[in-house]
Design a protein around this motif. Structure first.
Motif, PDB file in Angstrom:
ATOM      1  N   ARG A 167       0.756  -1.345   0.063  1.00  0.00           N
ATOM      2  CA  ARG A 167      -0.012   0.074  -0.042  1.00  0.00           C
ATOM      3  C   ARG A 167       1.021   1.304  -0.041  1.00  0.00           C
ATOM      4  N   PRO A 168       1.300   1.628  -1.092  1.00  0.00           N
ATOM      5  CA  PRO A 168       2.145   2.865  -1.215  1.00  0.00           C
ATOM      6  C   PRO A 168       1.535   4.086  -1.204  1.00  0.00           C
ATOM      7  N   GLN A 195      -1.894  -1.572  -4.010  1.00  0.00           N
ATOM      8  CA  GLN A 195      -3.183  -0.987  -3.784  1.00  0.00           C
ATOM      9  C   GLN A 195      -3.105   0.515  -4.072  1.00  0.00           C
ATOM     10  N   VAL A 196      -4.054   1.229  -4.780  1.00  0.00           N
ATOM     11  CA  VAL A 196      -4.104   2.473  -5.059  1.00  0.00           C
ATOM     12  C   VAL A 196      -4.690   3.311  -3.866  1.00  0.00           C
ATOM     13  N   VAL A 218       2.289  -5.803 -11.742  1.00  0.00           N
ATOM     14  CA  VAL A 218       1.467  -6.776 -10.871  1.00  0.00           C
ATOM     15  C   VAL A 218      -0.057  -6.056 -10.899  1.00  0.00           C
ATOM     16  N   PRO A 219      -1.042  -6.885 -10.603  1.00  0.00           N
ATOM     17  CA  PRO A 219      -2.434  -6.164 -10.489  1.00  0.00           C
ATOM     18  C   PRO A 219      -2.328  -5.220  -9.638  1.00  0.00           C
ATOM     19  N   ILE A 220      -3.276  -4.430  -9.918  1.00  0.00           N
ATOM     20  CA  ILE A 220      -3.785  -3.170  -8.765  1.00  0.00           C
ATOM     21  C   ILE A 220      -5.018  -3.128  -8.344  1.00  0.00           C
ATOM     22  N   ALA A 221      -5.149  -2.876  -7.141  1.00  0.00           N
ATOM     23  CA  ALA A 221      -6.301  -3.160  -6.386  1.00  0.00           C
ATOM     24  C   ALA A 221      -6.845  -1.799  -5.589  1.00  0.00           C
ATOM     25  N   ALA A 222      -8.187  -1.638  -5.348  1.00  0.00           N
ATOM     26  CA  ALA A 222      -8.768  -0.403  -4.882  1.00  0.00           C
ATOM     27  C   ALA A 222      -9.354  -0.701  -3.490  1.00  0.00           C
ATOM     28  N   TRP A 237     -14.159  -9.446  -1.935  1.00  0.00           N
ATOM     29  CA  TRP A 237     -12.786  -9.448  -1.207  1.00  0.00           C
ATOM     30  C   TRP A 237     -12.723  -8.289  -0.283  1.00  0.00           C
ATOM     31  N   ALA A 238     -12.038  -8.497   0.980  1.00  0.00           N
ATOM     32  CA  ALA A 238     -11.986  -7.349   2.190  1.00  0.00           C
ATOM     33  C   ALA A 238     -10.264  -7.124   2.067  1.00  0.00           C
ATOM     34  N   THR A 239     -10.395  -5.661   1.457  1.00  0.00           N
ATOM     35  CA  THR A 239      -8.855  -5.212   1.486  1.00  0.00           C
ATOM     36  C   THR A 239      -8.524  -4.712   2.963  1.00  0.00           C
ATOM     37  N   GLU A 240      -9.466  -4.671   3.712  1.00  0.00           N
ATOM     38  CA  GLU A 240      -9.235  -4.251   5.228  1.00  0.00           C
ATOM     39  C   GLU A 240     -10.496  -5.149   6.005  1.00  0.00           C
ATOM     40  N   PHE A 241     -10.101  -6.167   6.403  1.00  0.00           N
ATOM     41  CA  PHE A 241     -11.131  -7.220   7.187  1.00  0.00           C
ATOM     42  C   PHE A 241     -10.773  -6.824   8.677  1.00  0.00           C
ATOM     43  N   TRP A 242     -11.524  -6.257   9.492  1.00  0.00           N
ATOM     44  CA  TRP A 242     -11.503  -5.617  10.783  1.00  0.00           C
ATOM     45  C   TRP A 242     -10.813  -6.774  11.744  1.00  0.00           C
TER      46      TRP A 242
END
Length: 288
Positions: A7-8, A65-66, A175-179, A233-238
């Motif tokens: 996550r840049p 991740q963007v 590589v694949p880019i995610a949001a 898909w959970a990019t942030e799963f608490w």
């Protein structure tokens, strides 16, 4: 042997005082040319590192991740930022209205919503203040005003994802880019972001789904993701709990994590990035 979801930024949050960007631009709107210029400098620098360490080059970075939880307008509540020693990001009325006027010129819409029309003036009146988001008053705005406002928000969010993606691809990132879509943005048109990245994920913050209301909320949120994205898909799963003064300090039941994860899978969850897996700062009760 682990692969990396990187996550840049430019904005990463994570309790950084500036949320990531340089201090001289961290309070500006993401569409501000000054923010874009500094962000481009950073993305050029970090992109040159990513391309040498990504999976396709024999490294460990498998997904990039963007930004993070992109929202528009980009602003924060003063009281909240003071509590965690972050920079307060004021509502940039002139920048937002300038973006809106340009968007109206570039977007085929009925003449009733062009610059100078009564609708434009009413939407401008809604935004011309200290409101933290572009959300027309449901009690006084028309359906047309709400449709235009939310479409504008979606387009701005999508455009920014596309801009960051373009910067990274220009530096040779393959590589694949995610949001990562912020939790609760039910009205946001996720397809505007899905067109700009390879995979769109969401925040899934359900730390204590014990009541019938919270359980139904969880079911609805996962159903919405499956319907709009196809791949939930959970990019942030608490994983743990955010704690500060005044927050709920009750502890989790011993099998809380197993229950929440299995429930997510039953509702269609197909991937999860645990956040935070290790305790730090204001995150407590994490697994480690």
């Amino acid at each position: 042997g682990l692969l990396v979801l990187l996550r840049p930024g430019p904005i990463i949050d994570d309790e950084w005082p500036t949320r990531g960007p340089a201090p001289d631009v961290c309070t500006l709107e993401r569409s501000d040319p000054r923010f874009r210029a500094r962000a481009a400098e950073w993305l050029r620098a970090v992109g040159s590192v990513i391309r040498e360490e990504e999976l396709t080059a024999g490294g460990a970075i498998a997904l990039v991740q963007v930004d993070n939880e992109v929202f528009y307008p980009h602003c924060t509540e003063a009281s909240a930022t003071e509590a965690d020693a972050s920079y307060h990001i004021p509502y940039q009325v002139d920048q937002v209205l300038g973006d809106f006027a340009q968007w109206l010129k570039d977007t085929p819409l009925p003449s009733t919503v062009q610059v100078g029309s009564p609708l434009f003036d009413r939407v401008r009146a809604v935004t011309n203040g200290s409101a933290p988001a572009w959300t027309p008053d449901l009690a006084t705005s028309t359906a047309e005003e709400r449709t235009v406002a939310f479409r504008f928000v979606s387009d701005r969010i999508g455009e920014y994802h596309g801009w960051v993606t373009q910067q990274l691809r220009g530096e040779g990132v393959t590589v694949p880019i995610a949001a990562n879509v912020k939790h609760g943005l039910a009205y946001f048109d996720w397809s505007t972001t899905a067109r700009e990245v390879n995979i769109t994920g969401c925040n899934n913050y359900f730390d204590d789904p014990r009541t019938p209301e919270e359980f139904m909320n969880l079911m609805w949120w996962y159903g919405l993701q499956r319907a709009r994205l196809g791949y939930s898909w959970a990019t942030e799963f608490w994983c743990g709990k955010w704690l500060e003064l005044g927050q709920d300090t009750s502890v989790f039941y011993p099998r809380h994590y197993e229950y929440v994860v299995m429930l997510g899978i039953a509702c269609g969850l197909r991937g999860a990035n645990f956040f935070m897996f290790v305790e730090r700062d204001d995150w407590h009760y994490s697994p480690l």
